[in-house]
Structures are given as C-alpha cells and as structure tokens.
Design a protein around this motif. Sequence first.
Motif, PDB file in Angstrom:
ATOM      1  N   GLY A  70       0.786  -1.012  -0.120  1.00 41.54           N
ATOM      2  CA  GLY A  70      -0.005   0.100   0.159  1.00 41.54           C
ATOM      3  C   GLY A  70       0.775   1.221  -0.070  1.00 41.54           C
ATOM      4  N   LYS A  71       1.932   1.378   0.878  1.00 40.71           N
ATOM      5  CA  LYS A  71       2.835   2.494   1.045  1.00 40.71           C
ATOM      6  C   LYS A  71       3.712   2.597  -0.517  1.00 40.71           C
ATOM      7  N   VAL A  72       4.001   1.417  -0.906  1.00 42.29           N
ATOM      8  CA  VAL A  72       4.611   1.713  -2.221  1.00 42.29           C
ATOM      9  C   VAL A  72       3.744   2.094  -3.539  1.00 42.29           C
ATOM     10  N   ASN A  73       2.591   1.562  -3.498  1.00 39.88           N
ATOM     11  CA  ASN A  73       1.659   2.177  -4.640  1.00 39.88           C
ATOM     12  C   ASN A  73       1.239   3.436  -4.419  1.00 39.88           C
ATOM     13  N   ARG A  74       1.230   3.916  -3.278  1.00 37.19           N
ATOM     14  CA  ARG A  74       0.927   5.658  -2.985  1.00 37.19           C
ATOM     15  C   ARG A  74       1.989   6.178  -3.284  1.00 37.19           C
ATOM     16  N   ARG A  75       3.193   5.772  -2.996  1.00 38.85           N
ATOM     17  CA  ARG A  75       4.366   6.592  -3.576  1.00 38.85           C
ATOM     18  C   ARG A  75       4.610   6.644  -5.110  1.00 38.85           C
ATOM     19  N   LEU A  76       4.462   5.492  -5.599  1.00 36.21           N
ATOM     20  CA  LEU A  76       4.650   5.326  -7.030  1.00 36.21           C
ATOM     21  C   LEU A  76       3.769   6.423  -7.773  1.00 36.21           C
ATOM     22  N   GLY A  77       2.499   6.574  -7.529  1.00 36.85           N
ATOM     23  CA  GLY A  77       1.678   7.367  -8.223  1.00 36.85           C
ATOM     24  C   GLY A  77       2.304   8.951  -7.984  1.00 36.85           C
ATOM     25  N   SER A  78       2.363   9.155  -6.767  1.00 33.24           N
ATOM     26  CA  SER A  78       3.016  10.752  -6.338  1.00 33.24           C
ATOM     27  C   SER A  78       4.253  10.949  -7.233  1.00 33.24           C
ATOM     28  N   LEU A  79       5.201   9.944  -7.122  1.00 31.43           N
ATOM     29  CA  LEU A  79       6.319  10.095  -7.809  1.00 31.43           C
ATOM     30  C   LEU A  79       6.455  10.213  -9.009  1.00 31.43           C
ATOM     31  N   LYS A  80       5.628   9.447  -9.776  1.00 35.03           N
ATOM     32  CA  LYS A  80       5.538   9.514 -11.294  1.00 35.03           C
ATOM     33  C   LYS A  80       5.077  10.807 -11.489  1.00 35.03           C
ATOM     34  N   TYR A  81       3.905  11.301 -11.104  1.00 38.24           N
ATOM     35  CA  TYR A  81       3.261  12.688 -11.248  1.00 38.24           C
ATOM     36  C   TYR A  81       4.164  13.712 -11.007  1.00 38.24           C
ATOM     37  N   HIS A  82       5.109  13.739 -10.120  1.00 39.66           N
ATOM     38  CA  HIS A  82       6.032  14.660  -9.624  1.00 39.66           C
ATOM     39  C   HIS A  82       7.300  14.801 -10.947  1.00 39.66           C
ATOM     40  N   LEU A 115       9.122   5.543 -16.680  1.00 40.11           N
ATOM     41  CA  LEU A 115       8.899   6.750 -15.903  1.00 40.11           C
ATOM     42  C   LEU A 115       8.670   8.103 -16.729  1.00 40.11           C
ATOM     43  N   ALA A 116       9.586   8.029 -17.819  1.00 44.17           N
ATOM     44  CA  ALA A 116       9.071   8.925 -19.034  1.00 44.17           C
ATOM     45  C   ALA A 116       8.132   8.200 -19.712  1.00 44.17           C
ATOM     46  N   SER A 117       7.081   9.335 -20.295  1.00 45.60           N
ATOM     47  CA  SER A 117       6.009   8.841 -21.005  1.00 45.60           C
ATOM     48  C   SER A 117       6.704   8.222 -22.372  1.00 45.60           C
ATOM     49  N   GLU A 118       5.725   7.592 -23.373  1.00 47.93           N
ATOM     50  CA  GLU A 118       6.127   7.146 -24.834  1.00 47.93           C
ATOM     51  C   GLU A 118       6.583   8.568 -25.424  1.00 47.93           C
ATOM     52  N   LYS A 119       5.944   9.507 -25.304  1.00 50.30           N
ATOM     53  CA  LYS A 119       6.309  10.794 -26.070  1.00 50.30           C
ATOM     54  C   LYS A 119       7.746  11.375 -25.478  1.00 50.30           C
ATOM     55  N   GLU A 120       7.744  11.419 -24.168  1.00 53.48           N
ATOM     56  CA  GLU A 120       9.121  11.856 -23.406  1.00 53.48           C
ATOM     57  C   GLU A 120      10.181  10.999 -24.105  1.00 53.48           C
ATOM     58  N   SER A 121      10.190   9.643 -24.055  1.00 55.03           N
ATOM     59  CA  SER A 121      10.967   8.784 -24.325  1.00 55.03           C
ATOM     60  C   SER A 121      11.497   9.120 -25.797  1.00 55.03           C
ATOM     61  N   GLN A 122      10.690   8.953 -26.984  1.00 55.33           N
ATOM     62  CA  GLN A 122      10.906   9.613 -27.803  1.00 55.33           C
ATOM     63  C   GLN A 122      11.783  11.013 -28.234  1.00 55.33           C
ATOM     64  N   SER A 123      11.411  11.974 -27.298  1.00 58.52           N
ATOM     65  CA  SER A 123      12.145  13.043 -27.465  1.00 58.52           C
ATOM     66  C   SER A 123      13.416  12.941 -26.722  1.00 58.52           C
ATOM     67  N   GLU A 138      -0.185   3.435 -11.878  1.00 53.11           N
ATOM     68  CA  GLU A 138      -0.431   4.119 -10.708  1.00 53.11           C
ATOM     69  C   GLU A 138      -1.180   5.119 -10.683  1.00 53.11           C
ATOM     70  N   VAL A 139      -2.080   5.472  -9.656  1.00 54.37           N
ATOM     71  CA  VAL A 139      -2.999   6.274  -9.579  1.00 54.37           C
ATOM     72  C   VAL A 139      -2.467   7.597  -9.056  1.00 54.37           C
ATOM     73  N   PRO A 140      -2.392   8.777  -9.712  1.00 52.19           N
ATOM     74  CA  PRO A 140      -1.413  10.097  -9.463  1.00 52.19           C
ATOM     75  C   PRO A 140      -1.931  10.365  -7.935  1.00 52.19           C
ATOM     76  N   GLY A 141      -0.774  10.435  -7.241  1.00 50.87           N
ATOM     77  CA  GLY A 141      -0.891  10.674  -5.891  1.00 50.87           C
ATOM     78  C   GLY A 141      -0.879  12.378  -5.571  1.00 50.87           C
ATOM     79  N   CYS A 142      -0.807  12.799  -4.470  1.00 48.90           N
ATOM     80  CA  CYS A 142      -0.563  14.170  -3.873  1.00 48.90           C
ATOM     81  C   CYS A 142       0.761  14.645  -4.408  1.00 48.90           C
ATOM     82  N   SER A 143       0.754  15.794  -4.909  1.00 53.22           N
ATOM     83  CA  SER A 143       2.177  16.446  -5.322  1.00 53.22           C
ATOM     84  C   SER A 143       1.866  17.719  -5.257  1.00 53.22           C
ATOM     85  N   VAL A 144       3.137  18.565  -4.764  1.00 52.62           N
ATOM     86  CA  VAL A 144       3.049  19.951  -4.770  1.00 52.62           C
ATOM     87  C   VAL A 144       3.266  20.620  -6.108  1.00 52.62           C
TER      88      VAL A 144
END
Length: 467
Positions: free
Chosen positions: A225-237, A316-324, A461-467
């Motif tokens: 549960g902790k891992v999945n919550r952090r994954l979403g926030s980290l990816k969004y950030h 962690l990079a999206s497909e579009k970002e990976s191409q860039s 991952e579900v996007p978590g909280c991010s500042v």
Amino acid sequence: MTSAIEKNSQLEAEAWELLEESIIYYQGKPIGTVAAHDPESDALNYDQCFLRDFVPSALVFLMYGKAEIVRNFLVETLKLQSHEKQIDCFEPGAGLMPASFKVHSKGNEEFLVADFGELAIARVSPIDSCMWWVLLLRAYEKATGDLTLARQPDFQAGIKLILDLCLVHRFSMFPTMLVPDGAFMIDRRMGVYEHPLEIQVLFYASLRAATELLLPDGDGDSYLGKVNRRLGSLKYHIRNYYWLDLKRLGEIYRYKDNEFGKEIVNKFNINSESIPSWLTEWLPETGGYLAGNLGPGRIDFRFFALGNLMAILASLASEKESQSIMNLFAQRWQDLIGYMPVKICFPALEGLEWRIVTGCDSKNRAWSYHNGGNWPVLLWLFTAAALKADRTELAQAAIAIAEKRLFKDKFPEYYDGHNARLIGKEARIYQTWSIAGLLAAKKLLENPDHLELISFAEGLEVPGCSV
C-alpha cells in the motif's frame, strides 16, 4: 580472409574471456566480479566487487544462461545488509547495502568484508546499491523463472528493510528522495545533492520491482500500500516538474517569482535568469529530457544520461518523452555519444563554476571523469533504452562506435574530452563493467526479449498528491 561475422565472434569471445577472468570466488563458488584488472595501476578498491558495477556483469551472465553467480551474489550480499536501527557512531542505517565487498581469509577460513562508504574517498555512503540489488533480484527471477529465492523469509525481510530506508518519514514536502552529494555513480562532489534524477528514477524502478517481489501476507499488504501510494505521487512529480523541452523552457522563462499560495504556477520559485545561455540554442525542436535535479529555487539544467535512459526503461518517462530523449541523442550525437558512447552528463562544469561546485576536484576537471566524461558502461543502458523506444538504428550505431575502440584501448573505465577522443586521464584499463557493458549491449541487440530483465511496461499508478 576472415569474415566480419567471424571477427565479431572472435572479439565477443575475447570480451567474454576477460569477463570470466574478473570473477571473484568465495568458498569455492562464483560470487561477483572485481571492478578492474589493471596491471599498470594500484588496485586500491578496484579489486573489490561493487554492487552497482556488478549489475551489467550480472545481466550478461543471466542472458548467457549462467545464473549461479547472480544467485550467489544476491544471497551473500543480503547477508551483508545493515540491520542497525539508526545511523549512530558512523554505522550505516538499517536496510543499506554496501558499496562493495572483498573476500578475505584467515587460515583456512574465508569471510567477506563490506565497505558501506567508511573507506571511500570523502566517506560517501551508496544510496543506489540497495535499489540496484532489488532490480537485480527481479532480473534473476525473470531470467530463471525461479520464484522461490525472492519469496524466502530473509529476502522478504531484506526488501522490507530497503523500503523502510527509502520510505522513511523525513523533512520533505516532495515524494522524491533527499540524498547527499555523490551518493551514486557520480560518487564525488558534483552539485548532485538534494533530489538528483538518477536516484529518483532508480527509486521508482525499485518500487515497481518491489510490487512484483513482495508477498501480500503478514505485513506485506501494508508495504504494498505504501509503495503504490508513493509510486503515483513520484511519477506525477517527475513527469510534471522535471521535464524540459522548448515549450517547457518557454514557460519557465516567463515565470513570476516569489509567488505564494496553493494555486501557483512557479511552485519551486525558479528564477528565469537561472536558465543557462547554452540551453536555448542546444535543445532541438523535437528533443527533450528530464532535468538533472529539482528543488527549492533550483533546476539543474544539465543532461544526465543514466537517469534519462533508465527513465525510459522504467516507463517513468512517457512514450512521447522517451522519443524526445532519443531524438536529443540523435540530434546532439557528437555531444552525447561522440567517439565513445555515452557521455555521463552534459555540459561540463568549467572555470569558477567548477571550482565552487566541485571544490576544485582535479579528477573531475572539465570534460573528464564524472564532469562530462564518456563511460562505455552506459552503452548497455543506451542500447536497452533505444530498443524499448523502437530506435534500433541508434543502438546499432553506438555499438559499432564502441567496438572500434574498446578492444584496441583495452576497455578503459572512461574517456575524456568534449567528444571522448582521449582515454581518461586516470582511467583504469580492463574495467569489468566496460567489458560487460559491451557484451550486454550486443546480447540485447541480438535478442531484444532480454529487455524484460530490466524494463517495465507503462504503470497503472493512480496519481497521488504532489505539490
């Protein structure tokens, strides 16, 4: 006349022989590889097995169907993991994996001695070792189909200790990890403290690996549960705030500073005057990358290869970002590849900036070592990322460049100069991870199915909280 295929086969056999010569044995079993076999230089700690250095060697062994050494490595390094409750009197924190280890003997008894950074130059502890260890455990499982190793109680406990270390409550408002300078592959002062990209990507990838390795029984569900919550926030950030392309650069250029409140644009109070003059001309129309670091009032606009390449592999990079990112390599080939793949970071720190940021580090002079040097070991990461992004032609070109020089130059640790035309000023020869980097790259190109050992599909991952 020897055909190109025969010559290529002979060179590969030569590289494989060098890799086998680097193997360390413990109690009669292969357990790892030395960092380098340079007969012309003092051994220092290059006669030890570094956890991060062993990763490309381990992948080669797995791809060649020789998994015993990888299993032994995972078992024995787990025994070396620190179990201290806290950092006290210079003891490593619980969960930390050593930077390296060496086999010692007393009489007929052999034992392993680990270095957690207490012997390293500047006494830097390795943040990345535990993350690479988790990723290698996953790679072993995928290569062998052996599901029993990671599910043993001591391995489950080891993974949880690593998660405790990485997910600890801290003085931070961000989902990223706060780390000291020089705590990963760039293990000297280079202004990479705070939230360096490489650690954030390895953190994300190791969390992804942990979701596959952890059992849900006992307190496993709580960890998952902790891992999945952090994954979403980290990816969004990372995707929202680290990404740089011309559009994003234009937004930063027009930022207002000293904004206060929740709904603001310039969330990190970045001053537009901090954009370096070289960047607006260097960044191609179709290229982009993830910034090297991000924190209060700070974006490190340097390009760091390992973090960006690993971001592609971890999705962690999206497909579009990976191409860039791959477009950036293609269009700035001389800067990032040159005469030996791959430049560790670009551009180099020079002059007064070098003096202030590195503390006048003579080994990290401009365009040398970590400060803009080119590292053959990164070839395997470049090849893997290019294959994942369906840019096989870039991988082929990079491998062809490396093959022309590595054998002739005796597999140096790194190369110097803006375009990597010189063997590194203090580079060891017969550097094991340079050898393994080439072998791993060639094996990946030969069979792209091996990508599954180190890559991840797009996460859910579900996007978590991010500042």
